[in-house]
Design a protein around this motif. Structure first.
Motif, PDB file in Angstrom:
ATOM      1  N   LEU B 133       0.827  -1.126  -0.073  1.00  0.00           N
ATOM      2  CA  LEU B 133       0.185  -0.075  -0.185  1.00  0.00           C
ATOM      3  C   LEU B 133       1.007   1.150   0.036  1.00  0.00           C
ATOM      4  N   GLU B 134       0.452   2.121  -1.196  1.00  0.00           N
ATOM      5  CA  GLU B 134       1.620   3.226  -1.297  1.00  0.00           C
ATOM      6  C   GLU B 134       0.717   4.407  -1.747  1.00  0.00           C
ATOM      7  N   PHE B 135       1.128   5.507  -1.259  1.00  0.00           N
ATOM      8  CA  PHE B 135       0.432   6.680  -1.776  1.00  0.00           C
ATOM      9  C   PHE B 135       1.170   7.574  -2.573  1.00  0.00           C
ATOM     10  N   LEU B 136       1.011   8.190  -3.514  1.00  0.00           N
ATOM     11  CA  LEU B 136       1.650   8.982  -4.313  1.00  0.00           C
ATOM     12  C   LEU B 136       1.111  10.381  -4.378  1.00  0.00           C
ATOM     13  N   GLY B 137       2.079  11.410  -4.326  1.00  0.00           N
ATOM     14  CA  GLY B 137       1.524  12.787  -4.482  1.00  0.00           C
ATOM     15  C   GLY B 137       2.482  13.755  -4.579  1.00  0.00           C
ATOM     16  N   LEU B 138       2.398  14.969  -4.216  1.00  0.00           N
ATOM     17  CA  LEU B 138       3.232  16.061  -3.873  1.00  0.00           C
ATOM     18  C   LEU B 138       3.506  16.547  -2.642  1.00  0.00           C
ATOM     19  N   CYS B 139       4.606  16.608  -2.211  1.00  0.00           N
ATOM     20  CA  CYS B 139       4.891  17.055  -0.900  1.00  0.00           C
ATOM     21  C   CYS B 139       4.675  18.502  -1.066  1.00  0.00           C
ATOM     22  N   PRO B 140       4.635  19.021   0.378  1.00  0.00           N
ATOM     23  CA  PRO B 140       4.229  20.455   0.631  1.00  0.00           C
ATOM     24  C   PRO B 140       5.286  21.416  -0.460  1.00  0.00           C
ATOM     25  N   GLN B 141       6.735  20.991  -0.217  1.00  0.00           N
ATOM     26  CA  GLN B 141       7.731  21.646  -0.854  1.00  0.00           C
ATOM     27  C   GLN B 141       7.801  21.630  -2.400  1.00  0.00           C
ATOM     28  N   CYS B 142       7.060  20.661  -2.923  1.00  0.00           N
ATOM     29  CA  CYS B 142       6.897  20.525  -4.235  1.00  0.00           C
ATOM     30  C   CYS B 142       5.735  21.137  -4.886  1.00  0.00           C
ATOM     31  N   GLN B 143       4.752  21.331  -3.973  1.00  0.00           N
ATOM     32  CA  GLN B 143       3.287  22.074  -4.275  1.00  0.00           C
ATOM     33  C   GLN B 143       3.700  23.366  -4.586  1.00  0.00           C
ATOM     34  N   GLU B 144       4.587  24.017  -3.613  1.00  0.00           N
ATOM     35  CA  GLU B 144       4.989  25.242  -3.785  1.00  0.00           C
ATOM     36  C   GLU B 144       5.777  25.695  -5.123  1.00  0.00           C
ATOM     37  N   THR B 145       6.661  24.752  -5.186  1.00  0.00           N
ATOM     38  CA  THR B 145       7.642  24.987  -6.276  1.00  0.00           C
ATOM     39  C   THR B 145       6.751  25.137  -7.685  1.00  0.00           C
TER      40      THR B 145
END
Ligand SMILES: [Mn+2]
Ligand SMILES: [Mn+2]
Ligand SMILES: [Zn+2]
Ligand SMILES: [Zn+2]
Lengths: 149, 149
Positions: B133-145
């Motif tokens: 089970l693994e979730f994939l997404g954007l971390c806070p830092q990468c969302q900003e960038t």
DNA sequence: TACTAACTGAAACCATTTTTCATTTACTAT
DNA sequence: ATAGTAAATGAAAAATGGTTTCAGTTAGTA
């Protein structure tokens, strides 16, 4: 078997619709994936598809897998310690139970991850875009085989 | 940082306890995995660990990953389309949220899969032994960038 | 301060996947 | 039906990622 054939037609006409040509190689490859309820590796797929089209090249297998993958038609499995495996299946969002003995694959529709996803999103700050969920176990047949020894 | 060092000590003494020798190579490798909150591939790990131990060989990286894996100390990630990645972390059963931008990994303890597992076991006849089970997404830092562009 | 099993890294090796390119083919438009 | 064309194919070569081998080195111990 009529459903397998329908699935084959659906996939081929999707390919046609996307501008891809329907070659006997692609037919053989698609049919080879569909004709197994176990996942296939590229090498296994080559062997199976060559039974219908002996001169099939290895490259064409990889290229066809790429296309199917880009169109979202391909299910990718992550069998522990083995190479990635593929199946062709339903188009809706679903997941897999994979047999560690023989590679048989059974799908299921997911339930209950939405809450968890919300919680994680809140707690980690990640913007969650997808997930992998896969169960591993022994299929009924392999359980029998194992018990007989 | 004190916790990272504790983790390092815990891992090294576990290795020692299992009869493995503590070499500077292994120190460098363990430290290199721990010093990143992003997952590492074997190649990346080689580069990072060589900063502390330049003559480190590629083989030793693979061998050390094998050992850590056998001892159950290593978390394996399955980043979509990328090569498998590794982190060193908690010993208890847990899962990961992985950033598709930078590879940062955040763990979580699982909840709620037990019911699903029972249902699947009943409906498919599989004897279920494990899961991914693994979730994939954007971390806070990468969302900003991403937003800044 | 030896001793020795464990460890190391260079090199060779292997399996899998990708790239290249000359040839062939499926489809389209006559 | 026929010709034209972009797309597809497969052999071969190259690249990638990982493993095996083996002669020399070293961590741990007695
Ligand atoms: Mn599926
Ligand atoms: Mn972890
Ligand atoms: Zn099975
Ligand atoms: Zn990130």
């Amino acid at each position: 078997m009529v459903s397998v054939s329908n699935q084959e037609d659906a996939i081929l006409s999707r390919l046609r619709g996307e501008g891809y040509k329907i070659t006997p190689q692609r037919r053989a490859i698609v049919r080879a994936i569909l004709s197994s309820d176990e996942y296939v590796t590229p090498e296994l797929l080559l062997i199976k598809a060559r039974q219908a089209f002996p001169s099939l090249g290895r490259v064409t297998v990889y290229r066809t897998l790429d296309i199917l993958s880009q169109l979202g038609l391909l299910c990718t499995l992550h069998p522990e310690g083995h190479h990635p495996g593929y199946t062709l299946g339903r188009l809706d969002h679903h997941h897999h139970v994979v047999c560690s003995g023989c590679g048989r694959v059974s799908d299921f529709s997911e339930h209950g991850l939405e809450e968890l996803e919300k919680r994680l999103s809140r707690e980690t700050g990640f913007k969650i875009e997808g997930h992998i969920l896969e169960f591993l176990g022994l299929c009924p047949q392999c359980q029998e085989t194992n018990n007989e020894k």
